[in-house]
Design an enzyme around this catalytic site. Structure first.
Site, PDB file in Angstrom:
ATOM      1  N   HIS A 144       4.219  10.635   5.969  1.00 35.06           N
ATOM      2  CA  HIS A 144       3.740  10.489   7.347  1.00 35.06           C
ATOM      3  C   HIS A 144       4.818   9.825   8.195  1.00 35.06           C
ATOM      4  O   HIS A 144       5.333   8.762   7.831  1.00 35.06           O
ATOM      5  CB  HIS A 144       2.465   9.639   7.386  1.00 35.06           C
ATOM      6  CG  HIS A 144       1.302  10.336   6.755  1.00 35.06           C
ATOM      7  ND1 HIS A 144       0.251   9.661   6.186  1.00 35.06           N
ATOM      8  CD2 HIS A 144       1.046  11.662   6.587  1.00 35.06           C
ATOM      9  CE1 HIS A 144      -0.617  10.532   5.702  1.00 35.06           C
ATOM     10  NE2 HIS A 144      -0.160  11.765   5.936  1.00 35.06           N
ATOM     11  N   HIS A 154       6.167   6.603   5.942  1.00 34.04           N
ATOM     12  CA  HIS A 154       5.713   6.093   4.647  1.00 34.04           C
ATOM     13  C   HIS A 154       5.155   7.259   3.850  1.00 34.04           C
ATOM     14  O   HIS A 154       5.006   8.366   4.385  1.00 34.04           O
ATOM     15  CB  HIS A 154       4.624   5.008   4.837  1.00 34.04           C
ATOM     16  CG  HIS A 154       3.431   5.525   5.523  1.00 34.04           C
ATOM     17  ND1 HIS A 154       3.283   5.521   6.908  1.00 34.04           N
ATOM     18  CD2 HIS A 154       2.325   6.146   5.035  1.00 34.04           C
ATOM     19  CE1 HIS A 154       2.135   6.092   7.224  1.00 34.04           C
ATOM     20  NE2 HIS A 154       1.545   6.485   6.114  1.00 34.04           N
ATOM     21  N   HIS A 172       0.832  -1.211   0.000  1.00 33.71           N
ATOM     22  CA  HIS A 172       0.000   0.000   0.000  1.00 33.71           C
ATOM     23  C   HIS A 172       0.863   1.257   0.000  1.00 33.71           C
ATOM     24  O   HIS A 172       0.367   2.355  -0.272  1.00 33.71           O
ATOM     25  CB  HIS A 172      -0.889   0.049   1.262  1.00 33.71           C
ATOM     26  CG  HIS A 172      -1.742  -1.156   1.435  1.00 33.71           C
ATOM     27  ND1 HIS A 172      -2.947  -1.328   0.790  1.00 33.71           N
ATOM     28  CD2 HIS A 172      -1.580  -2.258   2.196  1.00 33.71           C
ATOM     29  CE1 HIS A 172      -3.490  -2.478   1.158  1.00 33.71           C
ATOM     30  NE2 HIS A 172      -2.680  -3.061   2.006  1.00 33.71           N
ATOM     31  N   HIS A 216       2.403   8.802   0.548  1.00 36.53           N
ATOM     32  CA  HIS A 216       1.204   8.690  -0.287  1.00 36.53           C
ATOM     33  C   HIS A 216       1.462   9.585  -1.500  1.00 36.53           C
ATOM     34  O   HIS A 216       2.027  10.675  -1.338  1.00 36.53           O
ATOM     35  CB  HIS A 216      -0.033   9.182   0.475  1.00 36.53           C
ATOM     36  CG  HIS A 216      -0.268   8.463   1.780  1.00 36.53           C
ATOM     37  ND1 HIS A 216      -1.108   7.377   1.874  1.00 36.53           N
ATOM     38  CD2 HIS A 216       0.237   8.675   3.025  1.00 36.53           C
ATOM     39  CE1 HIS A 216      -1.116   6.954   3.142  1.00 36.53           C
ATOM     40  NE2 HIS A 216      -0.301   7.718   3.853  1.00 36.53           N
ATOM     41  N   THR A 268      -5.314   6.927   8.172  1.00 37.01           N
ATOM     42  CA  THR A 268      -5.977   7.180   6.888  1.00 37.01           C
ATOM     43  C   THR A 268      -6.084   5.886   6.065  1.00 37.01           C
ATOM     44  O   THR A 268      -6.505   5.907   4.917  1.00 37.01           O
ATOM     45  CB  THR A 268      -5.192   8.211   6.051  1.00 37.01           C
ATOM     46  OG1 THR A 268      -3.920   7.629   5.699  1.00 37.01           O
ATOM     47  CG2 THR A 268      -4.988   9.494   6.815  1.00 37.01           C
ATOM     48  N   THR A 269      -5.679   4.777   6.689  1.00 35.00           N
ATOM     49  CA  THR A 269      -5.841   3.474   6.032  1.00 35.00           C
ATOM     50  C   THR A 269      -6.588   2.557   6.997  1.00 35.00           C
ATOM     51  O   THR A 269      -6.585   2.809   8.213  1.00 35.00           O
ATOM     52  CB  THR A 269      -4.472   2.819   5.754  1.00 35.00           C
ATOM     53  OG1 THR A 269      -3.855   2.548   7.017  1.00 35.00           O
ATOM     54  CG2 THR A 269      -3.564   3.705   4.932  1.00 35.00           C
TER      55      THR A 269
HETATM   56  N1  LIG Z   1      -1.537   6.964   6.858  1.00 35.77           N
HETATM   57  S1  LIG Z   1      -1.319   6.718   8.410  1.00 35.77           S
HETATM   58  O1  LIG Z   1      -0.198   7.489   8.857  1.00 35.77           O
HETATM   59  O2  LIG Z   1      -2.557   6.975   9.094  1.00 35.77           O
HETATM   60  C1  LIG Z   1      -0.882   5.043   8.668  1.00 35.77           C
HETATM   61  C2  LIG Z   1      -0.521   4.590   9.929  1.00 35.77           C
HETATM   62  C3  LIG Z   1      -0.157   3.244  10.084  1.00 35.77           C
HETATM   63  C4  LIG Z   1       0.207   2.706  11.384  1.00 35.77           C
HETATM   64  C5  LIG Z   1       1.149   1.682  11.466  1.00 35.77           C
HETATM   65  C6  LIG Z   1       1.456   1.135  12.692  1.00 35.77           C
HETATM   66  C7  LIG Z   1       0.807   1.565  13.833  1.00 35.77           C
HETATM   67  C8  LIG Z   1      -0.112   2.583  13.717  1.00 35.77           C
HETATM   68  C9  LIG Z   1      -0.396   3.152  12.506  1.00 35.77           C
HETATM   69  C10 LIG Z   1      -0.134   2.380   9.013  1.00 35.77           C
HETATM   70  C11 LIG Z   1      -0.463   2.875   7.779  1.00 35.77           C
HETATM   71  C12 LIG Z   1      -0.434   1.983   6.639  1.00 35.77           C
HETATM   72  C13 LIG Z   1       0.098   2.438   5.448  1.00 35.77           C
HETATM   73  C14 LIG Z   1       0.158   1.585   4.376  1.00 35.77           C
HETATM   74  C15 LIG Z   1      -0.295   0.269   4.493  1.00 35.77           C
HETATM   75  C16 LIG Z   1      -0.834  -0.165   5.678  1.00 35.77           C
HETATM   76  C17 LIG Z   1      -0.900   0.671   6.762  1.00 35.77           C
HETATM   77  C18 LIG Z   1      -0.837   4.213   7.595  1.00 35.77           C
HETATM   78 ZN   LIG Z   2      -0.034   7.680   5.833  1.00 34.36          ZN
END
Ligand SMILES: NS(=O)(=O)c1cc(-c2ccccc2)cc(-c2ccccc2)c1
Ligand SMILES: [Zn+2]
Length: 263
Positions: free
Chosen positions: A117, A91, A66, A93, A198-199
């Protein structure tokens, strides 16, 4: 978790079927509309600790299907918040190769090319990020708007390795570097509000800090991101390009967005 995408039958309009919070309140991202903003003089400049990692350390760069994700060591912190928040991962977007619009948060309807982020968890209160992830005061995420312009040597410290993680679940080790170099120069100008992941699973557990000042990467760097990655695994027949991995702005309900700046 289960399969979810940004478009099609498993796209964001369907997330709430398997992830109920995604259809709930306090969802992110949102559009920062002028009438929602309220200046708060108590919002201090963001202070980062131990972001200047030594190049002897290695970080794991991975394609989680993702997004492209960089693991962060647990000695990196945010401290100027009510609790101590410990870094976990960062990561991005982004949009598509020919549509340079892929940020999640927007400013008065303006979408930036991409958004980074930096995810932290409340280590003052919770033992690890999995426990913290669904607690209302569990997470703090720094959001950085990315525009296409000048080449950015700091982003290249990991973007030059995306060739090694083209497919889902691929990982490579990259030499650590000063993660603060990925942030904008002005850490005192930001939007602040209570929101969510946001996911999926969209937990309403995020204290959002989105810097108003964007950073830039070059078109070549952006294209490496927008053309270099697939959300499918290497052995799968029809490769699915990983692009447009942004959620649309959500209802603000009657949430107020605090801003640390006046003009
Ligand atoms: N976009 S986000 O910042 O809200 C976000 C936070 C976390 C997250 C991860 C660990 C603990 C807590 C929050 C994971 C993702 C994510 C992005 C791509 C695929 C799957 C999950 C995205
Ligand atoms: Zn994110």
């Amino acid at each position: 978790g289960g399969k979810w995408t940004y478009n099609g039958p498993d796209g964001e309009a369907h997330w709430s079927k398997h992830y109920p919070y995604c259809g709930g309140a306090f969802q992110s991202p949102i559009d920062f509309q002028p009438e929602l903003l309220r200046y708060d003089p108590d919002l201090l400049p963001i202070q980062v600790y131990n972001y200047n990692l030594s190049s002897n350390e290695q970080l794991t760069l991975s394609n989680n299907g993702h997004s492209v994700q960089l693991s962060l060591p647990s000695h990196m912190h945010l401290s100027s918040l009510r609790h101590l928040y410990t870094a976990a991962q960062l990561h991005l977007h982004w949009g598509s190769p020919d549509i340079l619009a892929g940020s999640e948060h927007t400013v008065n309807g303006r979408q930036f090319a991409a958004e980074m982020h930096v995810v932290h968890f409340n280590s003052g209160k919770y033992p690890n990020i999995s426990i913290a992830a669904d607690k209302s005061d569990g997470l703090a995420v720094l959001g950085v708007f990315i525009e296409v312009g000048e080449f950015n040597p700091a982003f290249d410290r990991f973007l030059k390795f995306v060739k090694g993680i083209r497919y889902r679940d691929q990982k490579v080790q990259v030499p650590a570097f000063n993660i603060q170099d990925l942030l904008p120069a002005q850490l005192d100008r930001y939007y602040r509000y209570d929101g969510s992941l946001t996911t999926p699973p969209c937990y309403p557990s995020v204290l959002w800090t989105v810097f108003s000042m964007p950073v830039t990467i070059s078109l070549k760097q952006y294209k490496a991101l927008a053309t270099g990655l697939f959300s499918s695994q290497a052995q799968e027949f029809d490769p699915v390009p990983l692009l447009g991995n942004y959620r649309k702005p959500q209802l603000t309900d009657n949430r107020v967005v605090l801003v640390s700046f006046q003009e």
